[in-house]
Design an enzyme around this catalytic site. Structure first.
Site, PDB file in Angstrom:
ATOM      1  N   THR A  12       0.812  -1.224   0.000  1.00  0.00           N
ATOM      2  CA  THR A  12       0.000   0.000   0.000  1.00  0.00           C
ATOM      3  C   THR A  12       0.841   1.267   0.000  1.00  0.00           C
ATOM      4  OG1 THR A  12      -1.760  -1.119   1.167  1.00  0.00           O
ATOM      5  CG2 THR A  12      -1.747   1.261   1.340  1.00  0.00           C
ATOM      6  N   ASP A  56       1.685  -6.674  -4.658  1.00  0.00           N
ATOM      7  CA  ASP A  56       0.840  -6.710  -3.475  1.00  0.00           C
ATOM      8  C   ASP A  56       1.382  -7.885  -2.663  1.00  0.00           C
ATOM      9  OD1 ASP A  56      -2.485  -6.076  -2.774  1.00  0.00           O
ATOM     10  OD2 ASP A  56      -1.448  -7.732  -1.790  1.00  0.00           O
ATOM     11  N   THR A  88       1.510  -4.940   4.078  1.00  0.00           N
ATOM     12  CA  THR A  88       1.314  -5.405   5.453  1.00  0.00           C
ATOM     13  C   THR A  88       0.719  -6.815   5.524  1.00  0.00           C
ATOM     14  OG1 THR A  88      -0.861  -4.350   5.501  1.00  0.00           O
ATOM     15  CG2 THR A  88       0.990  -3.091   6.395  1.00  0.00           C
ATOM     16  N   ASP A  89       0.021  -7.240   4.464  1.00  0.00           N
ATOM     17  CA  ASP A  89      -0.739  -8.492   4.561  1.00  0.00           C
ATOM     18  C   ASP A  89       0.131  -9.692   4.929  1.00  0.00           C
ATOM     19  OD1 ASP A  89      -2.993  -7.074   3.973  1.00  0.00           O
ATOM     20  OD2 ASP A  89      -3.158  -7.742   1.892  1.00  0.00           O
ATOM     21  N   GLN A 278      -3.841 -21.382  18.780  1.00  0.00           N
ATOM     22  CA  GLN A 278      -4.668 -20.415  18.051  1.00  0.00           C
ATOM     23  C   GLN A 278      -4.725 -19.072  18.788  1.00  0.00           C
ATOM     24  OE1 GLN A 278      -8.589 -22.060  17.217  1.00  0.00           O
ATOM     25  NE2 GLN A 278      -7.709 -23.945  16.435  1.00  0.00           N
ATOM     26  N   CYS A 279      -4.303 -19.064  20.056  1.00  0.00           N
ATOM     27  CA  CYS A 279      -4.333 -17.811  20.827  1.00  0.00           C
ATOM     28  C   CYS A 279      -3.244 -16.877  20.322  1.00  0.00           C
ATOM     29  CB  CYS A 279      -4.093 -18.078  22.306  1.00  0.00           C
ATOM     30  SG  CYS A 279      -5.389 -19.050  23.062  1.00  0.00           S
TER      31      CYS A 279
END
Ligand code: ASP
Length: 344
Positions: A12, A56, A88-89, A278-279
């Site tokens: 971006t 991107d 950033t993705d 997953q935390c």
């Protein structure tokens, strides 16, 4: 004069709106330099290199990481620090991957980007870029760099790259590193948190890069009600050398026999099964609950408090380096680049 190389890969920060579709598309780096005339005020020598084409970061793949690592290696002796502009993705994946690929790194590699393009009035890109350059050029009184690590800088905070994940698709503070303290904070001054920064055991080793990456890694995210057939499909995918299981809480999985049998079979076949929670914060601790203990007894490997991004890219790196899965499994439990804190 201190020398910094800015590498624009896309994202971006350098995008502009396509007049037909109105979607953001990668633009060119000259635009960034035009938008940030302040760069000329630095008492530094700054060069820039742009990937062609700029991408991107959703299009990041191993060939991209190899190109980036080779670029840093080829310019390593000429510069004191590097600033990588990146979308950033998948920034946290690239930061983690580079931290493993760049062996004996003794110079700062600061990865940054922005949530708004640099040409937009309220952009966060200008501040992120300027502070990243300052950090990449910062040297201690003994002439050594403050942060000889791969880092992510975003919204005034400097993180260890392999401890970071993208937390917000919207806010300027897009990244978090809940399991490791900030390496620096930018206010009026840049305040370095020196005890948290990783330094080489001894200085003066040449940089080497590891460019053989093996991506034969599958992912199994656990969720209540997951169908057996789905788990079968993931675990029986041909050719996989490792599976990352994303577990509940401190590394727990359902105690159902069918699931445990399938995981045991995978481990027995020599597949490395790695347990990531997953935390967003906290660590896998397979001794805490019976449901975790069963995984440990099967031979599942703990990723401790690694991020998902770090566990996956560490596997790519280790599988590329070692043909023997046993060695990779042992090395997964070693802290190689400060990517986890192991509870003893
Ligand atoms: N899609 C963009 C990218 O990751 C988003 C960003 O740069 O923030 O390249």
């Amino acid at each position: 004069m201190t020398k910094v190389l800015i590498v624009y890969t896309g994202g971006t920060i350098g995008m502009k709106q396509d007049s037909a579709s109105m979607a953001l598309v990668p633009f060119d780096f000259a635009q960034i330099l035009k938008e940030v005339p302040e760069l000329r005020k630095f008492d530094l020598s700054i060069d820039a290199y742009s990937f062609d084409p700029a991408i991107d970061s959703s299009d990041v793949k191993p060939a991209f990481w190899v190109e980036l690592a080779e670029l840093i290696r080829d310019n390593y002796s000429r510069y004191d620090g590097f600033v990588v502009l990146h979308g950033t993705d998948t920034m946290a994946f690239t930061a983690s991957m580079l931290s493993f690929m760049l062996e004996n790194l003794e110079k700062p590699v600061i990865i940054t980007g922005s949530q708004l393009p640099i040409g937009v009035l309220r952009t966060d890109g200008r501040e992120n870029l300027i502070s990243s350059i300052e950090i990449a050029a910062s040297q201690r009184p003994d002439g050594k760099p403050y942060v000889p690590e791969v880092c992510v800088f975003f919204d005034n905070e400097l993180y260890r790259g392999n401890r970071t994940f993208k937390y917000s698709a919207e806010y300027f503070n897009a990244f978090k590193s809940p399991n490791y303290p900030l390496l620096a904070e930018a206010g009026i001054h840049i305040n370095f948190n020196e005890p948290a920064i990783r330094h080489p055991a001894s200085w003066g080793h040449p940089l080497s890069i590891s460019t053989k990456l093996d991506t034969r890694v599958g992912i199994l995210k656990l969720y209540p009600g997951m169908p057996q057939q789905y788990v079968d499909t993931v675990l029986s995918t041909k050719g996989m050398r490792a599976i990352v299981i994303e577990t509940f809480g401190c590394g727990n999985a359902p105690g159902e026999a069918w699931l445990l049998d399938k995981l045991r079979k995978a481990v027995d076949e020599g597949i490395i099964v790695v347990n990531v929670t997953q935390c967003a914060a906290g660590s896998v601790d397979m001794d805490a609950y019976a449901t975790g203990m069963t995984l440990k007894n099967i031979g599942v490997t703990s990723a401790y408090d690694s991020t998902f991004e770090s566990a996956v890219t560490k596997l790519y790196y280790l599988l590329g380096k070692y043909d023997d899965n046993g060695t990779v499994k042992d090395k997964m439990s070693e802290n190689i680049r400060g990517e986890f804190s192991k509870k003893q």
